[in-house]
Design an enzyme around this catalytic site. Structure first.
Site, PDB file in Angstrom:
ATOM      1  N   HIS A 122       0.874  -1.175   0.000  1.00 18.50           N
ATOM      2  CA  HIS A 122       0.000   0.000   0.000  1.00 18.50           C
ATOM      3  C   HIS A 122       0.914   1.229   0.000  1.00 18.50           C
ATOM      4  CE1 HIS A 122      -2.684   2.994   1.931  1.00 18.50           C
ATOM      5  NE2 HIS A 122      -3.703   2.210   1.624  1.00 18.50           N
ATOM      6  N   ASP A 199       3.347  -4.690   8.098  1.00 21.73           N
ATOM      7  CA  ASP A 199       2.165  -3.840   7.988  1.00 21.73           C
ATOM      8  C   ASP A 199       0.945  -4.759   8.139  1.00 21.73           C
ATOM      9  OD1 ASP A 199      -0.056  -2.481   7.137  1.00 21.73           O
ATOM     10  OD2 ASP A 199       0.828  -1.709   5.299  1.00 21.73           O
ATOM     11  N   GLN A 202      -4.210  -5.026   6.922  1.00 18.59           N
ATOM     12  CA  GLN A 202      -5.209  -5.995   6.447  1.00 18.59           C
ATOM     13  C   GLN A 202      -5.121  -7.311   7.212  1.00 18.59           C
ATOM     14  OE1 GLN A 202      -7.606  -5.394   4.202  1.00 18.59           O
ATOM     15  NE2 GLN A 202      -6.857  -3.319   3.857  1.00 18.59           N
ATOM     16  N   LYS A 225      -9.897  -0.776  10.795  1.00 14.47           N
ATOM     17  CA  LYS A 225      -9.989  -1.956   9.934  1.00 14.47           C
ATOM     18  C   LYS A 225     -10.295  -3.216  10.731  1.00 14.47           C
ATOM     19  CE  LYS A 225      -6.982  -0.094   6.371  1.00 14.47           C
ATOM     20  NZ  LYS A 225      -7.837   0.245   5.232  1.00 14.47           N
ATOM     21  N   CYS A 363      -4.921   2.489  -3.469  1.00 13.83           N
ATOM     22  CA  CYS A 363      -3.668   3.037  -2.895  1.00 13.83           C
ATOM     23  C   CYS A 363      -2.516   2.059  -3.087  1.00 13.83           C
ATOM     24  CB  CYS A 363      -3.818   3.380  -1.415  1.00 13.83           C
ATOM     25  SG  CYS A 363      -5.013   4.668  -1.103  1.00 13.83           S
TER      26      CYS A 363
HETATM   27  N1  PLP Z   1      -1.461  -0.715   4.664  1.00 16.17           N
HETATM   28  C1  PLP Z   1      -2.402  -1.475   4.108  1.00 16.17           C
HETATM   29  C2  PLP Z   1      -2.052  -2.865   3.660  1.00 16.17           C
HETATM   30  C3  PLP Z   1      -3.694  -0.988   3.957  1.00 16.17           C
HETATM   31  O1  PLP Z   1      -4.648  -1.757   3.405  1.00 16.17           O
HETATM   32  C4  PLP Z   1      -3.991   0.325   4.407  1.00 16.17           C
HETATM   33  C5  PLP Z   1      -5.350   0.889   4.204  1.00 16.17           C
HETATM   34  O2  PLP Z   1      -6.074   0.472   3.341  1.00 16.17           O
HETATM   35  C6  PLP Z   1      -2.974   1.075   4.992  1.00 16.17           C
HETATM   36  C7  PLP Z   1      -1.726   0.529   5.107  1.00 16.17           C
HETATM   37  C8  PLP Z   1      -3.235   2.463   5.503  1.00 16.17           C
HETATM   38  O3  PLP Z   1      -4.117   2.418   6.576  1.00 16.17           O
HETATM   39  P1  PLP Z   1      -4.715   3.776   7.203  1.00 16.17           P
HETATM   40  O4  PLP Z   1      -5.309   4.526   6.048  1.00 16.17           O
HETATM   41  O5  PLP Z   1      -5.725   3.295   8.187  1.00 16.17           O
HETATM   42  O6  PLP Z   1      -3.572   4.505   7.823  1.00 16.17           O
END
Ligand code: PLP
Length: 406
Positions: A122, A199, A202, A225, A363
């Site tokens: 992401h 990270d 998900q 999430k 993203c």
């Molecule tokens: N990393 C992953 C794999 C994600 O799916 C997301 C959000 O969709 C993020 C990071 C960023 O999360 P946030 O927007 O809650 O900071």
């Protein structure tokens, strides 16, 4: 064990209608809906004990501080961290990665050093590292993926060298659903004494988020999430790293003594929590984790596995539908395109039927570039979704196709 109707009744928004039709919410990868207990927990903060934490000597401040620290303990236990001091509250995954990238860069990165990420990341796990690399004269290296959406492990092995200072990969791809072999990634990096950030944005809502068994150095995720409120997230860091890293932000609460000549920092975890924290969000997150545990993580995993199996079968049978992300190791995300139909058209028409899916790059522009596409339609399911909803999605997609055939 609750029935599916009982589970759905826990989430007030699921019973609403959109354009006069029942809402079919299939955008859980973007954010999950909130059970009543989370809404009540946040409401309860503001209606019964709202007061700033760690500051006052009065009763409300004591209650708020205690509830905030209870929430930290719930997070610790949920991800199986060794100590509460290793749990830092942040505004979310993006905030967590930005702080680590900054602090880690300041402390350890020199010109010529390398950070490894994967092609599945992401933007939140790309851009903060790019910014840090630019500042420090370091270089970002990328683990490539194959056509199924899995990382190519041999290529990862080739990238590791004495220049590598950190590996930062996602546990699960938000764009394709692929589950990465994080244990193997971590073990291999550790054999060269290289720390690893996972990270978990998900990964945390589907299956395991056990930092002890992964043995990751950092684990980050967002409350929203995993059925919790927005604006709250987590950094888990091994105590050794958090002790060595400098704070990302300065301000109230993160200090021990302040003079104009010199400031000394507070102990962990407060050293990384500058200013008034989102304590109501943290308390709501604690309640969300309680809720997940009350349903049972194994139950959630098996319900979602069944939903993925059914959805894959139902959608794969649709002529002209191509699924992106076909790894055998994936969570309940189906990213797809219909031949000759733009993803936005598909998304907009499904929306008019009450079906909420995400469209675009999610993203994760590099993932889309890897397949030579501009974006996909993404249905991301979770345990409160039903087989009937998948049937409604299937029928909806068939309707979209028939509209374009006319
Ligand atoms: N990393 C992953 C794999 C994600 O799916 C997301 C959000 O969709 C993020 C990071 C960023 O999360 P946030 O927007 O809650 O900071």
């Amino acid at each position: 064990m609750k029935t599916i109707s009982e589970i759905r009744a826990d989430f007030p928004v699921l019973s609403r209608q959109v354009y006069g039709r029942p809402l079919v919410y299939l955008d859980n990868g973007a954010t999950t809906q909130k059970p009543r207990c989370v809404i009540d927990a946040v409401n309860n903060v503001y209606t019964t004990y709202n007061s700033n934490i760690h500051r006052g000597v009065h009763a409300l401040s004591d209650i708020a501080s205690e509830e905030y620290e209870n929430a930290r303990e719930k997070v610790r236990s949920f991800i199986n961290a060794a100590k509460k001091e290793e749990i830092i509250f942040t505004p979310g995954t993006t905030g967590s990665i930005n702080s680590i990238a900054f602090s880690f860069g300041e402390r350890y990165i020199r010109p010529g050093d390398e950070i490894i990420i994967s092609h599945l990341e992401h933007h939140a796990n790309i851009v903060p590292w790019q910014m840090m690399c630019e500042r420090k004269g370091a270089r970002l290296r990328i683990i490539p993926i194959d056509d199924t959406g899995e990382i190519i492990f041999d290529e990862y092995l080739k990238l590791l060298s004495e220049k590598t200072k950190l590996v930062s990969v996602t546990q699960v791809s938000n764009a394709l659903g692929t589950v990465l072999p994080v244990r193997e990634i971590i073990d291999t990096a550790h054999s060269g004494n290289i720390p690893v950030l996972i990270d978990g944005a998900q990964g945390v809502q589907h299956g395991t988020a056990d930092v002890a068994s992964m043995d990751c150095d950092f684990y980050v995720f967002s409350g929203h999430k995993i059925y919790g409120p927005t604006g709250i997230g987590i950094i888990y860091g091994k105590e050794k790293w958090l002790t060595e890293l400098p704070p990302y932000q300065g301000g109230g609460d993160m200090v021990d003594t302040v003079t104009f000549e010199k400031t000394t920092y507070n102990e962990l975890p407060f050293k990384f929590e500058a200013g008034t924290m989102n304590f109501a969000g943290a308390i709501g997150l604690g309640s969300a984790l309680d809720y997940v545990l009350s349903i049972g993580r194994e139950n959630i995993e098996s319900m979602e596995k069944e939903l993925l199996r059914y959805a894959t079968e139902r959608l794969s049978g649709i002529r002209g539908l191509r699924v992106y992300g076909t790894s055998g190791r994936k969570i309940a995300i189906i990213s797809f395109l219909l031949s000759n139909i733009h993803q936005y058209d598909t998304g907009l028409i499904l929306d008019k039927m009450g079906i909420a899916v995400r469209t675009g790059t999610h993203c994760a522009q590099p993932v889309m570039s890897r397949y030579g596409i501009e974006g996909t339609v993404r249905a991301s399911l979770c345990f409160y979704n039903t087989m009937e909803e998948i049937d409604m999605l299937g029928t909806g997609i068939e309707k979209v196709i028939s509209m374009f055939e006319k």
